[in-house]
Design a protein around this motif. Structure first.
Motif, PDB file in Angstrom:
ATOM      1  N   TRP A  72     -12.288  99.645  99.259  1.00  0.00           N
ATOM      2  CA  TRP A  72     -11.049  98.548  99.253  1.00  0.00           C
ATOM      3  C   TRP A  72     -10.824  97.767  97.846  1.00  0.00           C
ATOM      4  O   TRP A  72      -9.502  97.905  97.322  1.00  0.00           O
ATOM      5  N   LEU A  73     -11.822  97.250  97.260  1.00  0.00           N
ATOM      6  CA  LEU A  73     -11.787  96.527  95.977  1.00  0.00           C
ATOM      7  C   LEU A  73     -11.089  97.656  94.977  1.00  0.00           C
ATOM      8  O   LEU A  73     -10.395  97.394  94.235  1.00  0.00           O
ATOM      9  N   VAL A  74     -12.069  98.795  95.059  1.00  0.00           N
ATOM     10  CA  VAL A  74     -11.742  99.830  93.971  1.00  0.00           C
ATOM     11  C   VAL A  74     -10.100 100.048  94.081  1.00  0.00           C
ATOM     12  O   VAL A  74      -9.487 100.360  93.397  1.00  0.00           O
ATOM     13  N   GLY A  75      -9.579 100.496  95.315  1.00  0.00           N
ATOM     14  CA  GLY A  75      -8.338 100.751  95.705  1.00  0.00           C
ATOM     15  C   GLY A  75      -7.351  99.469  95.093  1.00  0.00           C
ATOM     16  O   GLY A  75      -6.097  99.645  95.095  1.00  0.00           O
ATOM     17  N   ASN A  76      -7.818  98.353  95.116  1.00  0.00           N
ATOM     18  CA  ASN A  76      -6.933  97.270  94.528  1.00  0.00           C
ATOM     19  C   ASN A  76      -7.260  97.005  93.132  1.00  0.00           C
ATOM     20  O   ASN A  76      -6.963  95.883  92.736  1.00  0.00           O
ATOM     21  N   GLY A  77      -7.826  97.647  92.120  1.00  0.00           N
ATOM     22  CA  GLY A  77      -7.934  97.448  90.787  1.00  0.00           C
ATOM     23  C   GLY A  77      -9.205  96.935  90.390  1.00  0.00           C
ATOM     24  O   GLY A  77      -9.458  96.421  89.188  1.00  0.00           O
ATOM     25  N   TYR A  78     -10.195  96.658  91.222  1.00  0.00           N
ATOM     26  CA  TYR A  78     -11.450  96.014  91.076  1.00  0.00           C
ATOM     27  C   TYR A  78     -12.436  97.060  90.614  1.00  0.00           C
ATOM     28  O   TYR A  78     -12.313  98.268  91.261  1.00  0.00           O
ATOM     29  N   SER A  79     -13.640  97.004  89.971  1.00  0.00           N
ATOM     30  CA  SER A  79     -14.654  97.763  89.607  1.00  0.00           C
ATOM     31  C   SER A  79     -15.869  97.403  90.741  1.00  0.00           C
ATOM     32  O   SER A  79     -16.242  96.228  90.596  1.00  0.00           O
TER      33      SER A  79
END
Length: 108
Positions: A72-79
């Motif tokens: 979910w984080l990756v999908g929201n621009g986080y690493s």
């Protein structure tokens, strides 16, 4: 990238940003010193506590919740990467833990 990767507990050093997404009672019983604790259901509301430019290593008890959060984080621009095996693997690797209870740290 819609799928996050998974890494071993051995990929975590003292300088690693660890996000523990377990429930409060699990965190209090035992966790990685220096980890940030945000229970899985609070992640969306507390996103501002995370640095989008920091490589987050997301951990739970066995790896299921942390996998979903990392994805979910990756999908929201986080690493973010999932820590394979979670705190169960951390204990098996005899890595150090601290508790909030004053008791010997353990994984619930």
């Amino acid at each position: 990238m819609s799928e996050s990767e998974s890494v071993s507990v051995n990929a975590i050093s003292e300088d690693t940003a660890v996000l523990d997404v377990r429930e409060d009672y699990e965190w209090e019983a035992g966790h990685i010193k220096g980890a940030l604790h945000i229970p899985v259901d609070q992640i969306p509301a507390r996103l501002d506590e995370l640095d989008p430019d920091e490589d987050l290593h997301v951990i739970c008890r066995t790896g299921g919740r942390s996998f979903r959060v990392a994805e979910w984080l990756v999908g929201n621009g986080y690493s973010a990467v999932n820590v394979r095996g979670g705190m169960d693997a951390w204990i098996e690797a005899a890595k150090p833990m601290v508790s909030e209870t004053g008791d010997e740290p353990r994984v619930l």
